[in-house]
Design an enzyme around this catalytic site. Structure first.
Site, short mmCIF file in Angstrom:
data_model
loop_
_atom_site.label_atom_id
_atom_site.label_comp_id
_atom_site.label_asym_id
_atom_site.label_seq_id
_atom_site.Cartn_x
_atom_site.Cartn_y
_atom_site.Cartn_z
N GLY A 80 0.83 -1.22 0.00
CA GLY A 80 0.00 0.00 0.00
C GLY A 80 0.85 1.25 0.00
O GLY A 80 0.48 2.28 0.58
N TYR A 116 -13.49 -3.04 9.93
CA TYR A 116 -12.13 -2.48 10.02
C TYR A 116 -11.54 -2.73 11.41
O TYR A 116 -10.42 -3.21 11.54
CB TYR A 116 -12.20 -0.99 9.71
CG TYR A 116 -10.89 -0.25 9.80
CD1 TYR A 116 -9.96 -0.31 8.76
CD2 TYR A 116 -10.58 0.53 10.91
CE1 TYR A 116 -8.76 0.39 8.83
CE2 TYR A 116 -9.38 1.22 10.99
CZ TYR A 116 -8.48 1.15 9.94
OH TYR A 116 -7.29 1.84 10.03
N SER A 158 -4.13 0.53 13.99
CA SER A 158 -4.85 1.80 14.12
C SER A 158 -5.20 2.04 15.58
O SER A 158 -5.34 1.10 16.37
CB SER A 158 -6.15 1.72 13.32
OG SER A 158 -6.97 2.82 13.63
P1 NAD Z 1 -4.88 5.19 1.76
O1 NAD Z 1 -6.23 4.71 1.37
O2 NAD Z 1 -4.56 6.63 1.62
O3 NAD Z 1 -3.78 4.33 0.96
C1 NAD Z 1 -3.85 2.91 0.99
C2 NAD Z 1 -3.05 2.30 -0.13
O4 NAD Z 1 -3.26 0.87 -0.09
C3 NAD Z 1 -3.51 2.77 -1.52
O5 NAD Z 1 -2.39 3.13 -2.32
C4 NAD Z 1 -4.24 1.55 -2.11
O6 NAD Z 1 -4.12 1.45 -3.52
C5 NAD Z 1 -3.49 0.40 -1.41
N1 NAD Z 1 -4.28 -0.84 -1.39
C6 NAD Z 1 -5.60 -0.99 -1.10
N2 NAD Z 1 -5.95 -2.28 -1.24
C7 NAD Z 1 -4.84 -2.97 -1.60
C8 NAD Z 1 -4.57 -4.33 -1.88
N3 NAD Z 1 -5.54 -5.27 -1.86
N4 NAD Z 1 -3.32 -4.70 -2.20
C9 NAD Z 1 -2.33 -3.75 -2.26
N5 NAD Z 1 -2.52 -2.45 -2.03
C10 NAD Z 1 -3.77 -2.05 -1.69
O7 NAD Z 1 -4.66 4.69 3.28
P2 NAD Z 1 -3.86 5.38 4.49
O8 NAD Z 1 -4.76 6.33 5.16
O9 NAD Z 1 -2.52 5.81 4.03
O10 NAD Z 1 -3.71 4.14 5.48
C11 NAD Z 1 -2.56 3.32 5.48
C12 NAD Z 1 -2.58 2.42 6.69
O11 NAD Z 1 -2.66 3.20 7.89
C13 NAD Z 1 -3.78 1.46 6.74
O12 NAD Z 1 -3.36 0.24 7.29
C14 NAD Z 1 -4.75 2.17 7.66
O13 NAD Z 1 -5.63 1.27 8.27
C15 NAD Z 1 -3.78 2.79 8.66
N6 NAD Z 1 -4.31 3.94 9.40
C16 NAD Z 1 -4.60 5.11 8.77
C17 NAD Z 1 -5.07 6.20 9.51
C18 NAD Z 1 -5.35 7.54 8.89
O14 NAD Z 1 -5.80 8.44 9.61
N7 NAD Z 1 -5.12 7.73 7.61
C19 NAD Z 1 -5.28 6.06 10.90
C20 NAD Z 1 -5.00 4.84 11.50
C21 NAD Z 1 -4.51 3.80 10.74
#
Ligand code: NAD
Length: 267
Positions: free
Chosen positions: A18, A161, A148
């Site tokens: 990702g 989630y 998270s």
């Molecule tokens: P995002 O949606 O901005 O980016 C996620 C990336 O994962 C994208 O590039 C997407 O194409 C890729 N992806 C999705 N499904 C996929 C698959 N099956 N195989 C390969 N790649 C895949 O997400 P983010 O906000 O950057 O979150 C990243 C991580 O951080 C996640 O695990 C999320 O749960 C965690 N997180 C985010 C937040 C937040 O506030 N953004 C908070 C807590 C945890």
């Protein structure tokens, strides 16, 4: 070990899932900045290639590999492409996840399965495929799973989630025990609120519900709840993840590190 060696990852190879955008991109860029060669594994192959070429333009090494972490064949391909490009694998960061919202009362089984398949099954497939390579590399490697703050507090609309992230933390503890004899550590980074393309969708939906044309109010309200006063950037999560990957963190395993500006203290 001198202070420079403690934080140096020269010669190490990392896979970040990702990593085409958001937090994963921040992690890949930080790992590359301390010497890691990085495989950018993402469904979005165009953006993944953009991230890889930006890293290469700074003189560091990166490849982009089109990957669906929930698919075994795709995970095998990621492993073999990384091995043929870099020769070994030392660090795995399971970051890819999806977070479409739905309350239990409206949840379809397709949506439930999709979220669990990407967020939990995907991490398991990656670990099962890559742990033998990480052990073989003999560098006392690292498995780092991105969870998270939601595992400490659940929200209506996020049961799939929250369950996937709770499962990911349990899986991490199993990894820590199973791979300890090889010196491989397994830990969780649990972000709080981070501005990313994914969270932009959630913030946008919340703003729309309130009739706000922008997310400014939602953003400010969240920021006011965070003791350190603001949202995290993907880069901040990348820095903490990189810290766990360095030799300085070799005795930390089975832990969840909250990178949330103190938000967990308030919930
Ligand atoms: P995002 O949606 O901005 O980016 C996620 C990336 O994962 C994208 O590039 C997407 O194409 C890729 N992806 C999705 N499904 C996929 C698959 N099956 N195989 C390969 N790649 C895949 O997400 P983010 O906000 O950057 O979150 C990243 C991580 O951080 C996640 O695990 C999320 O749960 C965690 N997180 C985010 C937040 C937040 O506030 N953004 C908070 C807590 C945890």
């Amino acid at each position: 070990m001198n202070s420079q060696q403690l934080f140096d990852l020269s010669g190490r190879v990392a896979i970040v899932t990702g990593a085409a955008k958001g937090i994963g991109m921040g992690i890949a860029q930080n790992l590359a900045s301390v010497g890691c060669s990085v495989a950018i594994a993402d469904l979005d192959s165009i953006e993944a290639e953009n991230v890889a070429s930006e890293i290469r333009s700074k003189g560091d090494q990166a490849i982009a590999v089109s990957t669906d972490v929930s698919d075994q064949t795709s995970v095998e391909n990621l492993c073999s492409q990384t091995m043929s490009s870099f020769g070994h694998i030392d660090i795995l960061v399971n970051n890819a996840a999806v977070y479409p919202m739905s309350p239990i009362s409206e949840m379809t089984m397709d949506l439930w399965d999709h979220v669990l398949n990407v967020n939990l099954r995907g991490a398991f497939l990656m670990i099962r495929q890559l742990a033998p390579e990480i052990i073989k590399a003999g560098s006392k490697g690292r498995i780092i799973n991105i969870s998270s703050i939601n595992t400490g507090k659940s929200y209506v609309g996020m049961p799939h989630y929250d369950s996937s992230k709770g499962g990911l933390e349990a899986l991490t503890r199993s990894c820590a025990l199973e791979y300890a004899e090889h010196g491989v550590t397994a830990n969780v980074i649990a972000p709080g609120a981070v501005k990313t393309p994914g969270s932009m969708t959630v913030r946008g939906n919340l703003a729309k519900e309130r009739g706000d044309p922008t997310t400014a109010e939602v953003d400010a309200e969240f920021a006011s709840r965070i003791p350190l006063g603001d949202w995290a950037t993907p880069d901040m999560i990348g820095q903490a993840t990189t810290l766990l990957a360095t030799p300085a963190a070799s005795y930390i395993t089975g832990q969840t590190i909250y990178v949330d500006g103190g938000l967990k203290l308030t919930i």
